[in-house]
Design an enzyme around this catalytic site. Structure first.
Site: not given
Ligand code: NAD
Ligand code: DAU
Length: 343
Positions: A61, A183, A126-127, A193-194
Site C-alpha cells: 500500500i 480484540n 482499533t480501540d 496473537k493470544l
Molecule cells: P493481520 O496482521 O492478520 O493482517 C494484516 C494484513 O495486511 C496481512 O495480510 C499483510 O500481508 C497485509 N499487509 C501488511 N503490510 C502491508 C502493506 N504494506 N501493503 C499491503 N498489505 C500489507 O491483521 P488483522 O488482525 O487482520 O487486522 C486487520 C486490521 O484490523 C488492522 O488494521 C488492525 O489494526 C485492525 N484491528 C485488528 C484487531 C484484531 O483483534 N486483530 C482489532 C481491531 C482492529
Molecule cells: O484491541 C484491538 C487490538 O487487539 C488490535 O488492534 C491488535 O491488532 C490486536 O493484535 C489485539 O492487540 P492485543 O495486544 O490486545 O492482542 P494480543 O493477542 O497480542 O494480546 C492479548 C492479550 O494477551 C494482551 O493483554 C497480551 C496478552 N498476551 C499475549 C500474548 C501473545 C499474553 O499474555 N501472552 C502472549 O503470548
C-alpha cells in the site's frame, strides 16, 4: 455491481471480510490488494480465488505507482483498509515498519481514493487508540468521544492514521468512515496473537506464556460480528464518522487461557507466567451504543460459542497453521519467548 477494494485481505480480519462480502453480496466484485507480509497468506483466500467476482493483486500500500495503477484499472466504489502491521509486541521490537505501513500506506490509499473518486474510504482502526481503562472502574467504557491516548508504537501509528483520515475528510472532503473495534478472534487468526498462540501451544503440550499475572482485560468479539459491522458502516454509515465496535465481553487473559485448556482437555499446569509486555494496557472496553443506535448492529456470537467454533477450526485446519509455525515463526517465537524469564 459494487466494486470493493479490500487492502490487507490476506490477513485475519480482511480475509474473513472477503468471505463475508462474497457470500452476503453476490452483486459485489471484491479486489484484494495485499503485500503478503509474514502475516498474509494466500492459502487463506483459496476459496475466494475460485469466485469469478474476486481478484487478488500482490502489492504494497506504500507503493504509490502500484496503488494508483490498481485504482485506474478497477475504479473501486469503496476502499476498505485492513492492511497494517498489527502486532503490539512486534511494534515494541521495531516501530519503523508500523509507521511506514500504517501511516504512509493509509495516506497513499487516500490519495488514490481522492483522485479516482471513490464513494467511500473506510479505515479499519482499533480501540487501542484510546489507551487503557482502570480495571476497577467497570462503569468506564471507550466511547467515540474518548480522547486519543496511545501506549504502544502500534497504537500510536493507528491513531496517527485515524487523524490523517479525519484530516482528509475535513480538508479534501474525502468521504471517509472509521471503525474502532476491540480484540477479534476466530478462524485464520495468526498464531502470534493470544488465543491462537495458546491453542497451538496447548495442542503441542508446550508452555502457555501468560504475560505478568494474566489480569489484563480485553473485550473479545467474534470476527464475523466485526465483518458485519464494517459491511453496515460502508453501506449506511455517515461520512466523516467514527464507529466503535465491541461485544460487551470483557475477559481477563488468564481466564481465556484456562478456558482454552478446558476446551482442549489440557492441564492448567501448562500455564507459565512470563515477563510482562512493556507499556502493557490494563483494560479495554468498548461502548458500541452508537453503531447499535444508528445502524442496528449487535454482536451475535456469544463468547463460549465463538471460542468452541474457533478451537474446532484450529483442530480441523492443522495444515494452515502448521505451515505457518514451521517457517520464520520459529525465529520470532525464540526472540519473543526464548529467554523472556518469569513474571
Ligand atoms: P493481520 O496482521 O492478520 O493482517 C494484516 C494484513 O495486511 C496481512 O495480510 C499483510 O500481508 C497485509 N499487509 C501488511 N503490510 C502491508 C502493506 N504494506 N501493503 C499491503 N498489505 C500489507 O491483521 P488483522 O488482525 O487482520 O487486522 C486487520 C486490521 O484490523 C488492522 O488494521 C488492525 O489494526 C485492525 N484491528 C485488528 C484487531 C484484531 O483483534 N486483530 C482489532 C481491531 C482492529
Ligand atoms: O484491541 C484491538 C487490538 O487487539 C488490535 O488492534 C491488535 O491488532 C490486536 O493484535 C489485539 O492487540 P492485543 O495486544 O490486545 O492482542 P494480543 O493477542 O497480542 O494480546 C492479548 C492479550 O494477551 C494482551 O493483554 C497480551 C496478552 N498476551 C499475549 C500474548 C501473545 C499474553 O499474555 N501472552 C502472549 O503470548
Amino acid at each position: 455491481m459494487m466494486n470493493v477494494l479490500v487492502t490487507g485481505g490476506a490477513g485475519f480480519i480482511g480475509s474473513n471480510f472477503i468471505r463475508h462480502t462474497l457470500a452476503a453480496h453476490p452483486d459485489c466484485r471484491v479486489v484484494c490488494l495485499d503485500k503478503l507480509t509474514y502475516a498474509g497468506n494466500l492459502s487463506t483466500l483459496s476459496a475466494a480465488m475460485e469466485n469469478p467476482n474476486f481478484r487478488f493483486v500482490r502489492a504494497d500500500i506504500c507503493d504509490r505507482e502500484a496503488v494508483f495503477r490498481l485504482f485506474e484499472e478497477e475504479r473501486p466504489d469503496v476502499a476498505v483498509n485492513f492492511a497494517a502491521e498489527s502486532h503490539v509486541d512486534r511494534s515494541i521490537e521495531d516501530p519503523g515498519v508500523f509507521l511506514r505501513t500504517n501511516v504512509i500506506g493509509t495516506s497513499v490509499l487516500m490519495d488514490a481514493a481522492r483522485q479516482y473518486g471513490a464513494r467511500r474510504f473506510h479505515q479499519v482502526s482499533t480501540d487501542e487508540v484510546y489507551g487503557d481503562l482502570p480495571p476497577d472502574r467497570p462503569d468506564l467504557l471507550f466511547t467515540e468521544e474518548t480522547p486519543i491516548r496511545t501506549s504502544s508504537p502500534y497504537s500510536a501509528s493507528k491513531a496517527a492514521a485515524d487523524l490523517l483520515v479525519l484530516a482528509y475528510h475535513r480538508t479534501y472532503g474525502l468521504p471517509v468512515t472509521i471503525s474502532r473495534c476491540s480484540n477479534n478472534y476466530g478462524p485464520y487468526h495468526f498464531p502470534e496473537k493470544l488465543i491462537p498462540l495458546m491453542i497451538v501451544n496447548a495442542l503441542h503440550d508446550k508452555p502457555l506464556p501468560v504475560y505478568g499475572e494474566g489480569l489484563n482485560v480485553r473485550d473479545w468479539l467474534y470476527v464475523e460480528d466485526h465483518c458485519r459491522a464494517i459491511d453496515l458502516i460502508i453501506r449506511r454509515g455517515r461520512d466523516g464518522e467514527v464507529y466503535n465496535v465491541g461485544g460487551h465481553n470483557e475477559m481477563r487473559n488468564i481466564d481465556i487461557v484456562r478456558l482454552i485448556c478446558r476446551e482442549l482437555n489440557k492441564p492448567e499446569s501448562l500455564i507459565t507466567f512470563v515477563k510482562d509486555r512493556k507499556g502493557h494496557d490494563l483494560r479495554y472496553a468498548i461502548d458500541p451504543a452508537k453503531i447499535h443506535r444508528e445502524l442496528g448492529w449487535s454482536p451475535e456470537t456469544p463468547f463460549r460459542e465463538g471460542l468452541k467454533k474457533t478451537v474446532a477450526w484450529y483442530l480441523a485446519n492443522r495444515s494452515w497453521w502448521e505451515d505457518i509455525i514451521s517457517g520464520e515463526y520459529q525465529n520470532y517465537y525464540e526472540r519473543m519467548y526464548g529467554d523472556r524469564g518469569p513474571a
